[in-house]
Every structure is written in C-alpha cells, then in structure tokens.
Motif scaffolding. Structure first.
Motif, PDB file in Angstrom:
ATOM      1  N   THR A 267     -16.902 -10.276   3.306  1.00  0.00           N
ATOM      2  CA  THR A 267     -17.586  -9.093   3.819  1.00  0.00           C
ATOM      3  C   THR A 267     -16.549  -8.070   4.260  1.00  0.00           C
ATOM      4  O   THR A 267     -15.742  -8.337   5.147  1.00  0.00           O
ATOM      5  N   THR A 290     -19.387  -8.065  -0.265  1.00  0.00           N
ATOM      6  CA  THR A 290     -20.327  -7.034   0.161  1.00  0.00           C
ATOM      7  C   THR A 290     -19.693  -6.127   1.220  1.00  0.00           C
ATOM      8  O   THR A 290     -18.704  -6.477   1.847  1.00  0.00           O
ATOM      9  N   PRO A 292     -21.369  -4.086   4.258  1.00  0.00           N
ATOM     10  CA  PRO A 292     -22.574  -3.677   4.995  1.00  0.00           C
ATOM     11  C   PRO A 292     -22.312  -2.519   5.965  1.00  0.00           C
ATOM     12  O   PRO A 292     -21.164  -2.139   6.203  1.00  0.00           O
TER      13      PRO A 292
END
Ligand code: NAD
Ligand code: ZN
Ligand code: ZN
Length: 346
Positions: A267, A290, A292
């Motif tokens: 992340t 990812t 976010p």
C-alpha cells in the motif's frame, strides 16, 4: 479571529486575522482545541501555481478537534460544548460511495466543488472552524484533544490501509512500515493492536526509528539501499505479507516491491508520487499494489474506539497558533518526531 493561512504560492504560511465565521443552515461552528500538522500540507505548498486546485488564501489544517460553539439552523443531535473530532474528506452524503460512509471516494465531490477543510475549504488551524454538516463530526467525550486530533488523518489513513490487509496479517506474518513519522508511528501501533504480525519499521532518521521501537515495532531498520536485503533476511527470505509505504518516493516504493512476499499487499500511502509497476516478472506472484486516500466515516469511529480502549499512544509536540509557522518549518526539516499539534485557543 486568528488563522494560519497559506496565502501565496511558494510562500511560508502566515498567522493573520480573518472575519469570525458564522454557521449557516446545517453547519456547525467549532471552537478548535487542537489542529494536527500533516506532511501533505508541505506537499501542497510545494505545488506550482499552474493547476493549483485550491483558492488562496486558504486556512490550513485538515486534522481538527474542537468543541461545538454554535449550531446553524436545523442542526440537531449536538449541543454546545460537545467535544468532537472532524471527519475531513467531505463528500456529498448521498452518492453510492457516501451512502457506504466512504466520503473519501465521493462520486460527486468534484462536480459539486466539495473540498476537505484545510485542503480547499477553511481548515482547523484557526480559533474557530466551520463544519459543513453534523455527520462529519465524531464525539470524542473525555479523550485528550491533542492525542486524538492526529487520529483523524494520521490514524484514519493507515487504519483504512491496514484493514484491507487484515486477512493476510495472520500469526507468523510480517508487516513493514516505511516512514515512521506522523502516519507511520500510528500505523505501527494499529498493527500491534489489530494483528499478530511482526512489525518491521524503516526510516532514514535514528530518532524516528527510536520512536518506532518505543511504540511497538519489533525491528527498526535504517531505510537505505541495504534495507530490503535486511528485511528479507529477518523474514527467512520470505518477505512481508503487507507493506505500508508512508513516503511514496522512488527509493521507498522500490524497497516496498523488493520486500513484498508472494500474495502480499503493498500500500502506497505517501504522496511522494512514485509508482510501482505491476506485471508478470515485475513483482513476486500475486502481489497487489494500491494507493488509497484517507478512510471512511465508519473507520474514524473505529479508530476513536481503539483510542478509547487505550490501544494508541500518539506522540505529539504542541505549538501555539502564533508558533504554527514554526511547526511547519520543523516538519519540513524532518524535525518533528510523531505529530505536531497546534493549540489555536491555547
Ligand atoms: P512525516 O513527515 O510525519 O513522516 C514521514 C517520515 O518518512 C519521516 O519520519 C521521515 O524521516 C521518513 N522518510 C523520509 N524519507 C524516507 C525514506 N527514504 N525511507 C524511509 N523513511 C523516510 O509525514 P506524514 O504526515 O506522516 O505523512 C506521510 C506521507 O503520507 C506524506 O507523503 C503525506 O503526504 C502522505 N499522506 C497520505 C494520505 C493519503 O490519504 N494517502 C493521508 C495523509 C498523509
Ligand atoms: Zn493529511
Ligand atoms: Zn458523495
């Protein structure tokens, strides 16, 4: 009232006097008790004039805690004096994402011109702030405002990231946190409170690595070109099941990819702008990457509950509103260990 404003592209923020805000229908006026200083503000103040997304001057501060000072017409369920934390990523409240509490991913914020406080709308680094809707407030009761305010972003953002990876953070697993500043030092505590994973912290500063150990990291490793090899060694060659990069620059995303285990999550939380290519042969099999943004309303309630349970000990350094420009200078220079918190009303 006094407010800390970013007034001119490239200039340092300044404490100025602005008109006292008054709550319109549906709005809530808070007397700000604490405002957190996030590294994203430093990034924003480095953006060029071309394409700059917010109107200037802009009152800074997207982490806020305060007491209700006045209610606009029609606001119910709150009373003057209530202590509350502000949920920052304001959405429309009615789209499909907002209906799930994911206002950070509101489908209509752009079209409606909705901005978070301190990132477009007037922020928390002021004596008073306006909150657009009572649903953006979470009651904090008797929690310490200084220790609680960083949870609205430095807590909520890593909480959201960690929650996604919980199924992978089983006993015997390893989580790596890169960058153990405001977000990272809370991320370590969240990992310890929510998982059985072994936590390895990486930073370029010895002071920050010391804080990482204090708040629960099992290992603290200097973030250099050898760091990935060290993490591999510490995990018996397997790598980490989850990596949280709270910096997001080329060298850190490279390290993140190099320490990722098969079927792990990477992340990228930091907004350093670097990417990590995904494709056959780029990373171990089935690594998911990812990037976010912040977290949901419901998740902020959950983070506050963790604080109520005594699971979090946020490290803070406090400044008066007049000293707020110094807080930003010190953060920029890498000299804040934990989170800088401004106390606009002393
Ligand atoms: P911070 O300045 O408090 O912490 C950053 C830490 O990274 C410091 O301890 C610093 O020493 C360390 N660091 C710098 N270079 C490093 C390197 N090469 N390797 C390892 N560590 C390194 O900043 P913060 O407020 O915690 O924010 C962290 C990042 O997260 C920023 O980029 C910020 O903009 C971003 N952020 C993203 C979101 C989101 O929603 N995605 C939300 C909040 C903050
Ligand atoms: Zn932030
Ligand atoms: Zn919405």
């Amino acid at each position: 009232m006094k407010a800390l404003q970013y007034r001119e592209i490239g200039a340092a923020p300044e404490v100025v006097t602005v008109p006292d805000p008054e709550p319109g229908p549906g709005q809530v006026l808070l007397k700000v008790t604490a405002a957190g200083v996030c590294h994203s503000d430093i990034a924003v103040m480095e953006w060029p004039a071309e394409g700059f997304p917010y109107e200037l001057p802009m009152t800074l501060g997207h982490e806020g805690v305060g007491t209700v000072a006045a209610l606009g017409a029609g606001v119910t369920g709150l009373a003057e004096g209530d202590a509350v934390a502000v949920y920052g990523p304001w959405g429309c409240g009615t789209c499909a994402k907002c209906a799930e509490g994911k206002e950070n991913y509101c489908l209509r914020a752009g079209e409606l011109g909705l901005f978070p406080p301190g990132l477009g709308a007037p922020g928390s680094t002021a004596e008073y702030m306006l909150v657009d809707d009572a649903r953006h407030l979470v009651p904090i009761g008797g929690l310490d405002p200084v220790a609680t305010v960083p949870l609205t972003d430095a807590g909520l953002t890593p909480y959201h990231a960690i929650k996604r990876s919980l199924p992978k953070l089983v006993p015997g697993s390893t989580a790596v946190v890169i960058g153990t500043g405001g977000l990272g030092h809370v991320a370590i505590q969240l990992l310890r409170a929510m998982t059985a994973a072994r936590v390895i912290a990486l930073d370029v500063s010895e002071d920050k690595l010391a804080l990482a150990r204090t708040v629960g990291a099992h290992e603290a490793v200097l973030s250099d070109a050898q760091a990935a090899a060290t993490v591999r060694e510490l995990t018996g060659g397997v790598g980490a099941q989850a990596v949280f990069d709270c910096v997001g620059v080329e060298p850190t995303v490279k390290t993140a990819g190099a320490v990722a285990a098969v079927e792990s999550d990477v992340t990228i939380v930091g907004i350093g702008g670097a990417g990590l290519p995904v494709g056959f042969g780029h990373l171990p099999f089935e690594v998911s990457v990812t990037a976010p943004y912040w977290g949901s309303r419901g998740e902020l309630f959950e983070v506050i509950e963790l604080a109520r349970a005594g699971a979090l000990s946020v490290h803070t350094e406090t400044f008066s509103l007049d000293e707020a420009p110094l807080a930003y200078e010190r953060l920029h220079a890498g000299k804040i260990n934990g989170r800088a918190v401004i106390l606009p009303n002393g």
